[in-house]
Design a protein around this motif. Structure first.
Motif, PDB file in Angstrom:
ATOM      1  N   GLU A  13       4.660  -1.270  -5.034  1.00 13.65           N
ATOM      2  CA  GLU A  13       4.209   0.224  -4.628  1.00 13.65           C
ATOM      3  C   GLU A  13       3.165   0.423  -3.989  1.00 13.65           C
ATOM      4  O   GLU A  13       3.165   1.143  -3.080  1.00 13.65           O
ATOM      5  N   ARG A  64      10.087   8.833 -14.579  1.00 13.89           N
ATOM      6  CA  ARG A  64       9.439   9.601 -13.532  1.00 13.89           C
ATOM      7  C   ARG A  64       9.687   9.213 -12.190  1.00 13.89           C
ATOM      8  O   ARG A  64       9.701   9.594 -11.098  1.00 13.89           O
ATOM      9  N   ILE A  65       9.438   7.796 -12.112  1.00 10.15           N
ATOM     10  CA  ILE A  65       9.316   7.033 -10.904  1.00 10.15           C
ATOM     11  C   ILE A  65      10.882   7.425 -10.186  1.00 10.15           C
ATOM     12  O   ILE A  65      10.892   7.752  -8.967  1.00 10.15           O
ATOM     13  N   GLN A  82       1.791   9.387  -0.957  1.00  9.68           N
ATOM     14  CA  GLN A  82       1.058   9.452  -2.255  1.00  9.68           C
ATOM     15  C   GLN A  82       1.802   9.423  -3.233  1.00  9.68           C
ATOM     16  O   GLN A  82       1.192   8.687  -4.378  1.00  9.68           O
ATOM     17  N   ASP A  83       3.049   9.596  -3.600  1.00 10.78           N
ATOM     18  CA  ASP A  83       3.738   9.283  -4.650  1.00 10.78           C
ATOM     19  C   ASP A  83       3.920   7.667  -4.827  1.00 10.78           C
ATOM     20  O   ASP A  83       3.759   7.260  -6.066  1.00 10.78           O
ATOM     21  N   GLU A  84       3.803   6.929  -4.046  1.00 11.82           N
ATOM     22  CA  GLU A  84       3.797   5.426  -3.948  1.00 11.82           C
ATOM     23  C   GLU A  84       2.515   4.894  -4.897  1.00 11.82           C
ATOM     24  O   GLU A  84       2.644   4.058  -5.731  1.00 11.82           O
ATOM     25  N   HIS A  87      12.651  10.501  -2.193  1.00 13.88           N
ATOM     26  CA  HIS A  87      12.563   9.780  -0.885  1.00 13.88           C
ATOM     27  C   HIS A  87      13.720   9.258  -0.274  1.00 13.88           C
ATOM     28  O   HIS A  87      13.968   9.228   0.911  1.00 13.88           O
ATOM     29  N   HIS A 118       3.034   5.802  -8.282  1.00  9.52           N
ATOM     30  CA  HIS A 118       3.891   4.804  -9.043  1.00  9.52           C
ATOM     31  C   HIS A 118       3.050   3.674  -9.436  1.00  9.52           C
ATOM     32  O   HIS A 118       3.258   3.013 -10.651  1.00  9.52           O
ATOM     33  N   LYS A 165       5.213  11.137   0.464  1.00 11.22           N
ATOM     34  CA  LYS A 165       5.949  10.039  -0.247  1.00 11.22           C
ATOM     35  C   LYS A 165       4.916   9.171  -0.412  1.00 11.22           C
ATOM     36  O   LYS A 165       4.920   8.210  -1.322  1.00 11.22           O
ATOM     37  N   GLU A 197      11.228  10.649  -8.534  1.00  4.91           N
ATOM     38  CA  GLU A 197      10.440  10.663  -7.212  1.00  4.91           C
ATOM     39  C   GLU A 197      11.378  10.091  -6.194  1.00  4.91           C
ATOM     40  O   GLU A 197      11.197  10.358  -5.064  1.00  4.91           O
ATOM     41  N   GLU A 198      11.676   8.680  -6.522  1.00  3.16           N
ATOM     42  CA  GLU A 198      12.151   7.976  -5.485  1.00  3.16           C
ATOM     43  C   GLU A 198      13.739   8.497  -5.292  1.00  3.16           C
ATOM     44  O   GLU A 198      14.083   8.311  -4.045  1.00  3.16           O
TER      45      GLU A 198
END
Length: 323
Positions: free
Chosen positions: A55, A163-164, A83-85, A171, A88, A81, A167-168
């Motif tokens: 990640e 949760r991941i 920031q999400d990674e 993406h 994670h 995106k 969000e994925e």
């Protein structure tokens, strides 16, 4: 934590192993305070830390394009995106820490080259269409794996995955929308999208892991409910979903042997270049050295942050003692 992680030489190992496996068979989650085989812990630390590293390293090929996004909308999506990674990575490092390994140990293993991360992030992003293709194919492959891991027998890993995966999924959808938009655009945009698909298709198939016959950890992972499917099963699911979607978008795939098999309902693919896979995994891919050097530089430049946090924590501890 002596006694918590069982070894085959322990006198009560077989009895406790039977209880442990019975819990997994009943669908119960194994939690950090529970007894578990040392090998179960080792496999989880290896998998979760590798996932966390992926990640964090995965932010690099996409982050390089934030300043070159073609519109404010695309820039905002890409910033969110990336920031999400990063988030994670944090969830996953925390999940691994519940197994008695420290953040420093995991980062040292990454920076020294001892720990692995996903092979796909050792490929370069050459055009803006690569950003959409990463979302569609790379995140699409990741979701197939992560949806399975959300059912993992280890509670903290399973919950992090829930949760991941949410969000994925976003993406994945934004990447698919981006590539399809270019596929329907100008000849130049269409050519750019096709070129990106051509370059990322095979690495996306490889990122789901080696062929089952070359994956010695898989039987243990399946036995203890860490994984519920093999690499080849997850890869087939990915191909079955993505191959028809890409063809429907008017694009082609770089596999002359790809065909739909009516009898099995599967899309059959041609031979995967496993020599390339092992070459990249072993540190000789197009961007291996650059990716690790970028992480080492970021770690060194962030030393002052770690020192400031340590000084702040020390002052808080002194203040608490004084009170």
């Amino acid at each position: 934590m002596p006694g918590k992680f069982g070894k085959p030489t322990d006198p009560d190992y077989e009895t406790r192993l039977a209880e442990f496996e019975a819990r997994i068979a009943r669908g119960e989650k194994i939690e950090p305070g529970d007894w578990m085989p040392e090998e179960y812990r080792r496999q989880l630390v290896r998998m979760i830390s590798q996932h966390a590293h992926s990640e964090v390293v995965g932010m690099l090929p996409e982050g390089a394009w934030i300043t070159r996004a073609p519109s404010l909308k695309r820039k905002m999506i890409l910033i969110a995106k990336v920031q999400d990674e990063a988030g994670h990575g944090q969830y996953l490092y925390h999940a691994a820490e519940t197994l008695g390994v420290t953040r420093e140990e995991m980062l040292d293993a990454l920076l020294s080259g001892k720990a692995k991360y996903s092979s796909i992030f050792n490929y370069p992003t050459l055009t803006w269409a690569d950003i959409g293709t990463i979302g569609w194919l790379v995140d699409g492959a990741a979701i197939k794996n992560q949806t399975m891991l959300a059912q993992c027998s280890y509670g903290p890993y399973s919950r992090a995955m829930v949760r991941i995966c949410a969000e994925e999924t976003f993406h994945h959808k934004q990447g698919k929308e981006m590539v399809i938009t270019y596929a329907k655009g100008t000849p130049k945009q269409r050519a750019m999208a096709q070129d990106a698909i051509n370059r990322w298709w095979w690495p996306a198939l490889m990122m789901l892991g080696p062929h089952d016959s070359d994956s010695p950890n898989t039987p243990t992972l399946v036995r203890w409910g860490i994984k519920t499917k093999t690499n080849d099963q997850v890869r087939q699911e990915f191909i079955n979903e993505h191959a028809p979607e890409i063809l429907e978008a008017g694009l082609t795939l770089p596999d002359p042997e790809l065909r739909y098999d009516e009898a099995t309902g599967n899309w059959i693919h041609g031979p995967i270049n496993w020599d390339e896979f092992w070459r990249v995994v072993n540190g000789n891919g197009p961007m291996n050295k650059e990716r690790l050097e970028a992480r080492r530089r970021a770690h060194a430049e962030g030393a002052w942050v770690r020192e400031a946090l340590a000084a702040y924590a020390a002052r808080k501890q002194q203040a608490a003692v004084a009170v």
